[in-house]
Design a protein around this motif. Sequence first.
Motif, mmCIF file in Angstrom:
data_model
loop_
_atom_site.group_PDB
_atom_site.id
_atom_site.type_symbol
_atom_site.label_atom_id
_atom_site.label_comp_id
_atom_site.label_asym_id
_atom_site.label_seq_id
_atom_site.Cartn_x
_atom_site.Cartn_y
_atom_site.Cartn_z
ATOM 1 N N GLY A 5 -3.196 11.118 61.310
ATOM 2 C CA GLY A 5 -3.995 11.758 61.471
ATOM 3 C C GLY A 5 -4.331 12.309 62.784
ATOM 4 N N THR A 104 -14.833 8.760 62.286
ATOM 5 C CA THR A 104 -15.156 7.437 61.542
ATOM 6 C C THR A 104 -16.161 6.453 61.692
ATOM 7 O OG1 THR A 104 -13.724 6.453 62.893
ATOM 8 C CG2 THR A 104 -12.432 7.660 61.615
ATOM 9 N N PHE A 124 -16.014 9.945 57.485
ATOM 10 C CA PHE A 124 -14.630 9.320 56.625
ATOM 11 C C PHE A 124 -14.130 8.081 57.311
ATOM 12 C CE2 PHE A 124 -12.735 12.409 59.315
ATOM 13 C CZ PHE A 124 -11.627 11.734 59.862
ATOM 14 N N SER A 128 -8.577 6.075 55.696
ATOM 15 C CA SER A 128 -8.672 7.048 54.561
ATOM 16 C C SER A 128 -7.330 7.892 54.580
ATOM 17 C CB SER A 128 -9.855 8.091 54.548
ATOM 18 O OG SER A 128 -9.388 9.088 53.935
ATOM 19 N N LYS A 129 -6.508 7.712 53.554
ATOM 20 C CA LYS A 129 -5.256 8.334 53.310
ATOM 21 C C LYS A 129 -5.231 9.962 53.258
ATOM 22 C CE LYS A 129 -1.229 5.934 51.645
ATOM 23 N NZ LYS A 129 -0.807 4.916 51.002
ATOM 24 N N ALA A 130 -6.590 10.177 52.365
ATOM 25 C CA ALA A 130 -6.665 11.486 52.233
ATOM 26 C C ALA A 130 -7.043 12.418 53.600
ATOM 27 C CB ALA A 130 -7.930 11.857 51.384
ATOM 28 N N ALA A 131 -7.890 11.847 54.387
ATOM 29 C CA ALA A 131 -8.289 12.394 55.771
ATOM 30 C C ALA A 131 -7.043 12.410 56.460
ATOM 31 C CB ALA A 131 -9.625 11.637 56.482
ATOM 32 N N ASN A 132 -6.573 11.430 56.818
ATOM 33 C CA ASN A 132 -5.331 11.245 57.546
ATOM 34 C C ASN A 132 -4.274 12.370 57.199
ATOM 35 O OD1 ASN A 132 -5.537 9.256 59.959
ATOM 36 N ND2 ASN A 132 -6.176 8.282 58.013
ATOM 37 N N ASN A 133 -3.974 12.473 56.019
ATOM 38 C CA ASN A 133 -2.857 13.520 55.443
ATOM 39 C C ASN A 133 -3.495 14.724 55.544
ATOM 40 O OD1 ASN A 133 -0.901 11.498 54.677
ATOM 41 N ND2 ASN A 133 -2.167 11.337 52.575
ATOM 42 N N ILE A 134 -4.873 15.065 55.433
ATOM 43 C CA ILE A 134 -5.219 16.582 55.568
ATOM 44 C C ILE A 134 -4.932 16.974 56.968
ATOM 45 C CG2 ILE A 134 -7.500 17.830 55.717
ATOM 46 C CD1 ILE A 134 -8.489 16.205 53.091
#
Length: 150
Positions: A5, A104, A124, A128-134
Amino acid sequence: MHAKGHFGLTLFILSLIGLPIGFGPENLMIFIIFLSAILSSLPDIDIKIGISHRTVTHSLLFAIIIGILFGILLGYSSGLLYGFLGFIAGFLAIVIHMLGDLMTFQKFNPLWPFKQNYLSYGLFEAKSKAANNIFFVLGWIMFFVYIFIS
Ligand SMILES: [Zn+2]
């Protein structure tokens, strides 16, 4: 925020800043973007070396110290211009890392030791996998937009 991220957020912000600037002479802007992105997780070294997480290494003072360190390092090895770029890249890497962590939950004090002002906005979870990936994907998208437009 995790390394992925932080890398993406750095790529995103600096590519955005690079849009009106272009690549700069000798592609200097690309140099700043990648050096900063590589250094973007440096503040989390606190976990590895065993000092309290989100303290000393998550501060404006640390950003200045890292900037000066890379300024001197690159200044000695590659001349004054690269010394200046080293300072900018090192400083921005840490500042943008703090911006990422501010989103965060775990509060920290960006102005340590000058002010006591613990902040975080809790948008977030850091893990958070989603936030880091985004952020990782958005960073690369913005980088390629920057490359194509410049
Ligand atoms: Zn951190």
